[in-house]
Motif scaffolding. Structure first.
Motif, mmCIF file in Angstrom:
data_model
loop_
_atom_site.group_PDB
_atom_site.id
_atom_site.type_symbol
_atom_site.label_atom_id
_atom_site.label_comp_id
_atom_site.label_asym_id
_atom_site.label_seq_id
_atom_site.Cartn_x
_atom_site.Cartn_y
_atom_site.Cartn_z
ATOM 1 N N ASP A 155 0.831 -1.210 0.000
ATOM 2 C CA ASP A 155 0.000 0.000 0.000
ATOM 3 C C ASP A 155 0.865 1.260 0.000
ATOM 4 N N TRP A 156 1.912 1.262 0.825
ATOM 5 C CA TRP A 156 2.766 2.436 0.896
ATOM 6 C C TRP A 156 3.632 2.579 -0.354
ATOM 7 N N ALA A 157 4.079 1.469 -0.901
ATOM 8 C CA ALA A 157 4.830 1.539 -2.157
ATOM 9 C C ALA A 157 3.953 2.111 -3.262
ATOM 10 N N THR A 158 2.700 1.684 -3.293
ATOM 11 C CA THR A 158 1.752 2.187 -4.289
ATOM 12 C C THR A 158 1.499 3.675 -4.092
ATOM 13 N N LYS A 159 1.311 4.084 -2.849
ATOM 14 C CA LYS A 159 1.083 5.499 -2.550
ATOM 15 C C LYS A 159 2.283 6.342 -2.982
ATOM 16 N N SER A 160 3.472 5.858 -2.684
ATOM 17 C CA SER A 160 4.682 6.572 -3.058
ATOM 18 C C SER A 160 4.833 6.647 -4.573
ATOM 19 N N TRP A 161 4.585 5.530 -5.252
ATOM 20 C CA TRP A 161 4.692 5.502 -6.709
ATOM 21 C C TRP A 161 3.671 6.438 -7.352
ATOM 22 N N ASP A 162 2.444 6.385 -6.903
ATOM 23 C CA ASP A 162 1.404 7.224 -7.499
ATOM 24 C C ASP A 162 1.744 8.701 -7.363
ATOM 25 N N TRP A 163 2.302 9.079 -6.210
ATOM 26 C CA TRP A 163 2.713 10.475 -6.030
ATOM 27 C C TRP A 163 3.828 10.836 -7.012
ATOM 28 N N PHE A 164 4.819 9.969 -7.109
ATOM 29 C CA PHE A 164 5.940 10.193 -8.032
ATOM 30 C C PHE A 164 5.455 10.269 -9.477
ATOM 31 N N GLU A 165 4.585 9.339 -9.863
ATOM 32 C CA GLU A 165 4.111 9.264 -11.246
ATOM 33 C C GLU A 165 3.352 10.525 -11.651
ATOM 34 N N ASP A 166 2.670 11.143 -10.702
ATOM 35 C CA ASP A 166 1.893 12.348 -10.987
ATOM 36 C C ASP A 166 2.699 13.629 -10.808
ATOM 37 N N SER A 167 3.952 13.520 -10.391
ATOM 38 C CA SER A 167 4.760 14.697 -10.077
ATOM 39 C C SER A 167 5.615 15.117 -11.268
ATOM 40 N N VAL A 168 6.274 16.266 -11.122
ATOM 41 C CA VAL A 168 7.182 16.758 -12.161
ATOM 42 C C VAL A 168 8.491 15.981 -12.180
ATOM 43 N N LEU A 169 8.650 15.055 -11.263
ATOM 44 C CA LEU A 169 9.858 14.250 -11.213
ATOM 45 C C LEU A 169 9.885 13.155 -12.270
ATOM 46 N N TYR A 170 8.769 12.929 -12.944
ATOM 47 C CA TYR A 170 8.657 11.784 -13.855
ATOM 48 C C TYR A 170 7.875 12.176 -15.093
ATOM 49 N N ASP A 171 8.346 11.710 -16.246
ATOM 50 C CA ASP A 171 7.656 11.926 -17.510
ATOM 51 C C ASP A 171 7.117 10.587 -17.988
#
Length: 464
Positions: A209-225
């Protein structure tokens, strides 16, 4: 043959010495790989002074930061796993345990003024390596290897910060450190990998759950294209993370490669395979430029310009380690990965021809002429590139889990000061527990106490 001067004679002798001692590597021969890895590991450990009288076990001398020592000992756990050589086992255990402390949180008082979330994670990775590879158990009185990873997780969860940027971890733990307003990949990718590895080892869905939460935040951020799979270095929360630092470092990609591979292996969910494949292709394209038909790794932001610093010299080591793990955990990608590791291993060995011993490693692996650089990072990167080739040659098994022979016993409440008495154990022996509000509060209290205790000594800012 006559020599015109003593200096000419000495120079020729030195060249001959280096020629005789320069490393050679046959990436298809286990004996050749083990021999080269042994030389490089010995060269790396010569920099370590933590087991000298009066020094602190686990610390490297200046100019090396604390986190790099943790990374180094993670590679020494790997070295034992790859080669079977137990020369450095006891010193590695001493170092990791001393820095973990009896709470397992890797928040020693001697680092309280400078420690960042990423620093803490790299020490946790060393402990997780030990758990996943069934390394010799920690010293009596210390938590298990996997419990150390759980303790770090429990201290980082309360730091998940939704006050800016919709979430994420700050680079730094303490407000007085430069970088506290920076939310970057080493902190967030480190947390993502930590959660992913704990999920796979323990079977506890809380970590998924926490890995998913962290990934979803990263995926939606300017850190990732999402379109190009480009991973950027970080972003400032002073502008609510609306723009990114686009600097390209290989280990930023490696953190997500490794985390995604662990999660896909554990869940078999294509949610993880799709970005894993994309980031893998982006990594190989960006950091393994083809030169003379050889796909040898290059740290592209600094290496071609001769501007790499002490930290930068380590980055290849992590990326290659997690590429190798990806090949183990996701066999469908292994054929794509191994040629790059083999080419980089041979290139790294060819650079190990410098120094007074003739086998000190440089960093520019596309040439066999020593580049004149030396240090822990160069040795670490060469070691990772060389020894990873033992996985396919010796058919080494993938990192274990609690369900597949892992001997390290977990403690979901590690680092919080509470017991594990309420945990339940399933039929397959996996201990599970949802991290409760009380657990998180306990971890938060520990962090707050550490903050209060160190405020008095924090009269100036230090970049960690």
């Amino acid at each position: 043959m006559l020599f015109r001067s003593l200096s000419q004679w000495l120079s020729l002798c030195l060249v001959a010495h280096r020629t005789c001692n320069a490393l050679t590597l046959d990436t298809t021969s286990a004996d050749s790989i083990k021999s080269a890895a042994s030389s490089v590991a010995y060269g790396m450990m010569k920099y370590y002074t933590g087991n000298n009288t009066g020094d602190t076990p686990g610390n490297l001398p200046s100019p090396y930061y604390w986190w790099e020592a943790g990374a180094m000992f993670g590679h020494m756990v790997d070295y034992w796993y790859y080669t079977g050589d137990d020369t450095y086992v006891d010193v590695t255990i001493q170092a990791i345990c001393n820095q973990a402390g009896t709470t397992g949180t890797f928040m020693p008082s001697n680092q309280s003024e400078t420690e960042g979330n990423d620093d803490q994670s790299f020490w946790a990775f060393a402990a997780l390596d030990a758990a996943e590879l069934n390394f010799k158990a920690p010293t009596t009185g210390y938590p298990s290897w996997i419990a150390m990873g759980q303790a770090v997780f429990n201290t980082q969860v309360p730091r998940w910060d939704t006050s800016t940027c919709g979430g994420g971890l700050r680079w730094q733990i303490f407000t007085w450190n430069n970088g506290y307003t920076y939310k970057n990949i080493p902190a967030n990718g480190g947390f993502f990998m930590l959660a992913a590895r704990l999920a796979r080892y323990t079977g506890n869905t809380t970590y998924v759950d926490w890995a998913t939460k962290s990934w979803d935040w990263f995926e939606d951020s300017v850190l990732y294209d999402n379109a190009t799979f480009q991973v950027n270095d970080g972003t400032s929360d002073l502008a609510n993370c609306t723009s990114a630092d686009h600097t390209q470092w290989s280990y930023n990609y490696g953190l997500y490669l490794g985390g995604l591979a662990y999660l896909y292996n554990h869940t078999e969910n294509d949610k993880w395979l799709t970005p894993l494949t994309g980031i893998l292709n982006a990594t190989l394209t960006r950091f393994f430029p083809t030169a003379d038909g050889q796909d040898i790794m290059v740290e592209v932001t600094c290496e071609p310009y001769g501007t790499c610093d002490t930290d930068d010299y380590t980055f290849k080591s992590f990326t290659l380690r997690w590429l190798a793990t990806t090949a183990q955990l996701v066999p469908s990608l292994s054929a794509q990965i191994w040629p790059y590791i083999a080419a980089s291993g041979a290139g790294a060995a060819g650079q190990c021809s410098g120094g007074t011993d003739g086998i000190t490693c440089g960093f520019e692996w596309n040439t066999t002429t020593w580049d004149g650089t030396y240090g822990v990072g160069q040795q670490m990167s060469a070691l990772s590139a060389i020894q990873a080739n033992l996985i396919p040659v010796s058919d080494l098994k993938a990192p274990v889990t609690k369900a597949t022979g892992g001997t390290s016993v977990g403690d979901p409440s590690a680092g919080t000061g509470s017991s594990s008495g309420g945990d339940s154990t399933s039929a397959d022996g996996v201990t599970t527990k949802v991290i409760t509000t009380g657990d998180k509060a306990g971890a938060g209290i520990l962090t707050a106490v550490a903050l209060v205790l160190t405020l008095g000594g924090a009269g100036w800012m230090v970049l960690s």
